[in-house]
Design an enzyme around this catalytic site. Structure first.
Site, short mmCIF file in Angstrom:
data_model
loop_
_atom_site.label_atom_id
_atom_site.label_comp_id
_atom_site.label_asym_id
_atom_site.label_seq_id
_atom_site.Cartn_x
_atom_site.Cartn_y
_atom_site.Cartn_z
N TYR A 182 -5.30 -1.47 -0.58
CA TYR A 182 -6.18 -2.56 -1.00
C TYR A 182 -5.58 -3.28 -2.20
O TYR A 182 -4.78 -2.72 -2.97
CB TYR A 182 -7.58 -2.06 -1.32
CG TYR A 182 -7.71 -1.21 -2.57
CD1 TYR A 182 -7.99 -1.79 -3.81
CD2 TYR A 182 -7.60 0.19 -2.52
CE1 TYR A 182 -8.13 -1.02 -4.95
CE2 TYR A 182 -7.75 0.97 -3.65
CZ TYR A 182 -8.01 0.36 -4.87
OH TYR A 182 -8.15 1.12 -6.00
N CYS A 183 -5.96 -4.55 -2.34
CA CYS A 183 -5.56 -5.36 -3.49
C CYS A 183 -6.66 -6.40 -3.72
O CYS A 183 -7.71 -6.34 -3.09
CB CYS A 183 -4.20 -6.02 -3.27
SG CYS A 183 -4.15 -7.15 -1.87
N THR A 184 -6.43 -7.35 -4.60
CA THR A 184 -7.48 -8.28 -4.99
C THR A 184 -8.00 -9.12 -3.83
O THR A 184 -9.20 -9.17 -3.56
CB THR A 184 -6.97 -9.21 -6.11
OG1 THR A 184 -6.42 -8.42 -7.16
CG2 THR A 184 -8.10 -10.07 -6.64
N GLY A 191 -5.84 -9.58 -0.69
CA GLY A 191 -5.18 -9.25 0.57
C GLY A 191 -3.71 -9.59 0.64
O GLY A 191 -2.98 -8.99 1.42
N ILE A 246 -10.47 -6.70 -2.17
CA ILE A 246 -11.63 -6.25 -2.95
C ILE A 246 -12.67 -7.36 -3.05
O ILE A 246 -13.88 -7.11 -2.99
CB ILE A 246 -11.19 -5.84 -4.38
CG1 ILE A 246 -10.09 -4.79 -4.33
CG2 ILE A 246 -12.37 -5.35 -5.19
CD1 ILE A 246 -9.32 -4.65 -5.64
#
Length: 559
Positions: free
Chosen positions: A260-262, A264, A296
């Site tokens: 996961y990241c901010t 995508g 996220i």
């Protein structure tokens, strides 16, 4: 049917499609809440849905004059990459649309695609997005434009800037090193499915953001579920090395890997990188690699009470951070486990652009953002003694793994680069040595060096990035013998030279540029150097004989 009638028909079709989508989302939200054992209000499936290949959500019917700004985050990769001509056309088109619709914000445009964070009025920003789709439907119809209406006007960007770059995310995976998204991208899960997957055993979840982002917020899987792994990255360039480490591979082997990241974009390349490595190494396999669609940002909108998220989501726009909309201030405060780097009091906001001043073993300054609380004594100390600030990684003494994977070799093995043929990702012809038409050599050319440079500083710069330097030869004017800012660096091997070129620009040890206004408001920025292969020319004698005086520590100033 004339153009006016066609536009009206298209508008009506979009309205009907939105109504159908809304009905389906309501039913799905109720079903998802039941399956997850949550109250109906805890899940908003509509917020998890991608806007790719469908009409954008309608603007709000009523707009508060103080909250009339809409913000849009989107990225779109292009594979094969744009040619130079196409890249220039993309830059011009985005500038044209931004000017036409009074869009502000910032973006990055690389041969591999486009990444933007933009602000404008609700209607103008949607018109910008539809303008991209009209310009290149095959590419931008599939773009997930993430829109948030009702943002305070004070958080609107003042200007529009679009940087021409080599890579959308700084993984140092540009050009021929980039893994193929078409072949190796991870599986996108909707937020509800991602939430469910975090409860599974034999699963690991990787935060592919930088460590300072993770410090103020992260997923906390349920007990007995997935195991959270933190790569402890100072910058995104650390990720390929961490992924290539034997310890990391042992943690991922035979597991389902979630990332996961901010928003995508970092997961796109990160999941593709892991899948390429496992595809190329028969002894290293996973049970699958997945990412949360929309990152996220979309998960928190789907689970407005927070779900398995704890803390705040660090953002790179004027909002600064994102928190679950229905989580109380008291609950958010209980989530905080980050602290002021000076007084160690619980604190979870980055303000003041304070940076870690610790020196790494390579001689480089860490420069990771650090948290300084709003206590007057801490603010004063940070301002008066910035060299005393240290990030948690430097306090811990953590060092990034040194060896990056041989990505070009893996791509050849997997047929993504035909022998002497075309790279599937860039669309460019790659020579037999793995470069886009460049002859490799053990000798490198380094230019635009400051007059204060020394051989020791260059050596620390190279060897701090696992590139062994053999000798430095200052290039001087033939007539007066004066140094004019360039040098030849003889590396210990061609592999060392290749690593250095792949990592360019390299931070120059002990050297800083200054930017901003003069006086106390000026800020230091690590000076960087770019290097290039410097193969011998016909009849050139090399290496230069240094036996009599040895390597010169300082460049000559001439006669």
């Amino acid at each position: 049917m004339n153009d006016k009638q066609k536009a009206a028909a298209a508008k009506k079709a979009r309205k009907e499609a939105r109504r159908a989508i809304a009905r389906a989302n309501l039913a799905e939200s109720a079903s998802a809440a039941r399956d997850l054992g949550l109250p109906p209000s805890a899940v908003e499936v509509a917020a998890s849905k991608s806007n790719a290949n469908r009409p954008l959500p309608a603007p709000p019917p009523q707009i508060d004059s103080n909250h009339g700004t809409t913000i849009c985050l989107f990225y779109q990769y292009k594979e094969p990459s744009w040619t130079k001509k196409e890249h220039k056309a993309a830059l011009n088109k985005v500038h044209e649309l931004a000017k036409q619709y009074s869009v502000t914000g910032r973006g990055r445009c690389a041969p591999e695609g486009l990444n933007c964070t933009l602000t404008a009025s609700p209607n103008d920003l949607r018109a910008f997005c539809y303008g991209l789709r009209a310009w290149d439907p095959a590419l931008f119809d599939g773009t997930d434009f993430k829109l948030e209406d009702g943002v305070a006007n004070g958080r609107r960007f003042r200007t529009f800037t679009l940087r021409k770059v080599d890579e959308l995310v700084g993984y140092a995976l540009d050009g021929v090193k980039a893994p193929s998204l078409h072949r190796h991208s991870g599986t996108h899960l909707e937020a509800t499915d991602y939430h469910r997957a975090m409860g599974q055993r034999d699963t690991v979840i990787i935060d592919v953001r930088n460590a300072y982002e993770s410090d103020i917020g992260r997923f906390r899987p349920p007990e007995g579920g997935a195991t959270l792994l933190d790569p402890k990255m100072r910058t995104s360039q650390d990720f390929p090395k961490w992924l290539n480490a034997a310890e990391t591979k042992s943690q991922l082997k035979d597991k389902t890997v979630m990332m996961y990241c901010t928003g995508g974009i970092r997961c796109e390349r990160a999941t593709a990188l892991l899948n390429q490595i496992t595809d190329a190494e028969p002894d290293f396999e996973t049970k699958g690699v997945v990412m949360v669609r929309g990152g996220i940002e979309r998960y928190l909108k789907t689970f407005p009470e927070g779900g398995y998220w704890t803390g705040r989501n660090y953002l790179f726009d004027k909002r600064m951070e994102q928190a679950p909309a229905r989580k109380s201030a008291e609950a958010l405060e209980e989530d905080v486990d980050s602290a002021c780097c000076l007084c160690k009091a619980k604190y979870a906001r980055y303000r003041g652009q304070h940076k870690c001043a610790a020196q790494l073993p390579s001689g480089m300054i860490c420069a990771v953002p650090v948290i300084v609380c709003d206590a007057p004594e801490c603010q004063a100390a940070a301002k008066d003694e910035p060299n005393g600030l240290q990030c948690p990684l430097c306090v811990e003494g953590y060092q990034t793994p040194e060896t990056a994977p041989d990505l070009v070799g893996q791509k050849r093995k997997l047929g993504l680069i035909a022998k002497g043929g075309i790279d599937a990702v860039t669309g460019q012809k790659v020579d037999a040595k793995g470069c886009e038409g460049r002859q490799q050599s053990q000798r490198l050319f380094v230019g635009k060096l400051p007059l204060t440079v020394t051989a020791s500083k260059l050596r620390r710069s190279f060897e701090g990035r696992d590139c062994k330097l053999q000798s430095v030869h200052w290039i001087v004017d033939r007539d007066n013998g004066a140094f004019y800012g360039s040098a030849f660096c003889q590396m210990a091997s061609v592999q060392d030279a290749k690593r250095a070129v792949a990592l360019t620009p390299l931070p120059l040890s002990g050297e800083f540029d200054r930017r901003g206004r003069s006086g106390r408001g000026r800020k230091k920025r690590q000076r960087t150097i770019r290097v290039a292969f410097a193969p011998l020319r016909g009849g050139e004698e090399w290496p230069v004989q240094l036996e009599e005086s040895g390597e010169m520590e300082y460049p000559p100033m001439g006669s």
